[in-house]
Design an enzyme around this catalytic site. Structure first.
Site, PDB file in Angstrom:
ATOM      1  CB  CYS A   1     -43.681  12.902  20.263  1.00 42.56           C
ATOM      2  SG  CYS A   1     -43.556  14.691  20.011  1.00 42.56           S
TER       3      CYS A   1
ATOM      4  CG  HIS B   1     -47.951  12.628  17.430  1.00 42.42           C
ATOM      5  ND1 HIS B   1     -47.821  11.994  18.642  1.00 42.42           N
ATOM      6  CD2 HIS B   1     -47.242  13.782  17.536  1.00 42.42           C
ATOM      7  CE1 HIS B   1     -47.080  12.732  19.452  1.00 42.42           C
ATOM      8  NE2 HIS B   1     -46.716  13.822  18.803  1.00 42.42           N
TER       9      HIS B   1
END
Length: 507
Positions: free
Chosen positions: A343, A453
């Protein structure tokens, strides 16, 4: 015999990190095992570890775990107000799973009372569909300077008519003073909302604290609902927030396994987010996950470096350089080490990161670390979705979620790290069957980044990564590990807390 209609009970604490989240998870699983329909609720949470709900919202990671303890899917109603710190004085405000905007600490304190109707609406919606709601407070009701407009502790409890049990942490010391002091500073009406207390994290023979319990009861006139021993199972559950991260560095540090264990260094960014991504790796017996605090270099003997998520990418990019970690990372890459960005860490590995609208801080653009030929522009729209797919190199299946601002484009996207089902690839490669490419991999294959994630929580995906690193999986089922830990917490609650008495005071 279960009375008709939903009941509620609130666990507040004498301070932060006294174990409220785990107590709620333990109670949720224990009452669920008794046949009740249970739901967790936290009016206001502050954490940069968040989870995506099935309807595309976000809530605190702890409430997602508590929902799991209840055997139900997480819902935005379980945590209607989520604060995600971006600076020392400000946070992103998420209301019912959606970003409402940014709020400074002072302005939020003035406005938080305006959110009470939305909080109560979410609470009543949950309550209408279960037998028991177990509510978690935030911080401590003893912070009386924050009492005006409170929605996290006594302000909520009194508005909703929910009885409170106060939890004290004996492990940190001073638990008698903490409980008695809380009783002393509360006003009479708030004090009357508390029906009793419990002691958490006791080490040793709990009978040794009998006189302590008697003294607290005598000074407060509150009954004790039990003394809960320290639970080793808590270490096997997903990390909630920065308090968990601090424990990683206070404990043994990283596990050092003999005979060529894989050593992974993770820089502790100032606004690190969703670092529960690392929990499954941390539990693997053949892997050392070393959280590197500010002021210390990235270890030169690490096999790999994972750049974690961040709530403020530009600020953490500057922070990364200020620690000299950019120099350490360059040496790591020259020595042939691998790098994975998750991310915000993925964004930092590119050529540049731009925040033209000042979404995460002052508007600006900064040069990235330059290991991936991609560029990122932050934009107001936030991507929140659960994803499935497979690893582009190995074909290993994956599940996870995306939670990010910004769009990343560039030539290295033509070498995606993953292929996802039913997702727009933003110009990246396409796989057979219509899967869209996600993430990017450098030309030499040593550096990669992704917005997904939760990769390592999927057993097949984690095994594929371990194979890349010449390590054998030893954890087994990560989901099974979490479920077993929740069962252990529930069994401890059954043994050491008076669940019948807690049920009796719930309303």
């Amino acid at each position: 015999m279960i009375p008709q209609g939903a009941r509620a009970l609130m666990i507040q604490g004498t301070g932060s990190d006294v174990g409220k989240s785990l107590i709620v998870a333990a109670l949720a699983r224990a009452y669920t095992r008794r046949g009740l329909r249970v739901r967790p609720f936290k009016p206001q949470n502050m954490s940069n570890n968040a989870a995506v709900t099935p309807d595309g919202g976000e809530i605190g990671r702890a409430q997602a775990l508590q929902a799991r303890a209840c055997g139900v899917a997480p819902s935005v109603d379980m945590n209607p107000v989520l604060l995600k710190p971006q600076t020392d004085l400000g946070a992103q405000l998420v209301l019912r799973g959606r970003v409402l905007g940014n709020a400074g600490a002072a302005s939020y304190q003035r406005r938080k009372g305006e959110l009470l109707p939305a909080v109560l609406e979410s609470f009543h919606r949950l309550r209408a569909d279960c037998d028991l709601v177990v509510v978690e407070g935030a911080g401590s009701p003893a912070e009386t300077n924050l009492r005006a407009g409170d929605i996290a502790n006594m302000g909520f409890a009194r508005a909703a008519g929910v009885p409170v049990v106060l939890a004290g942490d004996i492990d940190r010391g001073g638990v008698i003073a903490s409980l008695v002091g809380t009783h002393r500073v509360l006003d009479a009406d708030d004090r009357a909302q508390i029906r009793g207390f419990l002691i958490n994290k006791f080490r040793g023979d709990v009978r040794l604290f009998d006189k302590g319990v008697e003294e607290i009861e005598a000074r407060t006139r509150w009954p004790c609902f039990g003394v809960l021993p320290h639970q080793a199972a808590a270490a096997r559950l997903p990390a909630e927030d920065g308090m968990d991260l601090a424990r990683w560095t206070r404990q043994e540090g990283a596990r050092r396994m003999p005979g060529g264990a894989v050593r992974i260094a993770v820089p502790m960014l100032s606004r690190i987010a969703n670092f529960d991504d690392l929990d499954p790796l941390r539990l693997e017996p053949g892997v050392t996950v070393e959280m590197v605090p500010p002021g210390r270099p990235l270890p030169g003997d690490a096999h790999g470096v994972i750049l974690p998520g961040s709530k403020a990418t530009l600020a953490d990019l500057a922070f990364f350089r200020a620690q000299g970690w950019d120099i350490d990372l360059a040496g790591h890459v020259r020595r042939g080490g691998w790098v994975l960005g998750l991310c915000g860490g993925y964004q930092m590995l590119g050529r540049s990161v731009a925040d033209p609208d000042g979404i995460e801080g002052p508007p600006g653009t900064a040069a990235g670390l330059g290991y991936l030929d991609v560029e990122t522009v932050l934009a107001p729209a936030k991507t929140l979705r659960a994803v499935t797919g497979r690893d582009a190199a190995t074909g290993a299946a994956l599940t996870g979620y995306e939670m990010h601002l910004g769009v990343t484009r560039g030539p290295d996207r033509a070498r995606p790290l993953l292929f996802l089902d039913g997702v727009d690839g933003q110009g990246a490669g396409q796989a057979a069957g219509g899967q869209a490419g996600e993430g990017a991999v450098s030309l030499d294959g040593r550096v990669a980044g992704t917005y997904v994630h939760g990769l390592f929580g999927h057993d097949a995906q984690r095994a594929a990564w371990l194979a890349r690193w010449n390590a054998a999986p030893g954890l087994g089922s990560y989901d099974g590990t979490v479920e077993a830990a929740l069962d252990e917490l529930a069994e401890a609650a059954e043994r050491h807390l008076d669940l019948d008495a807690l049920w009796a005071i719930s309303r």
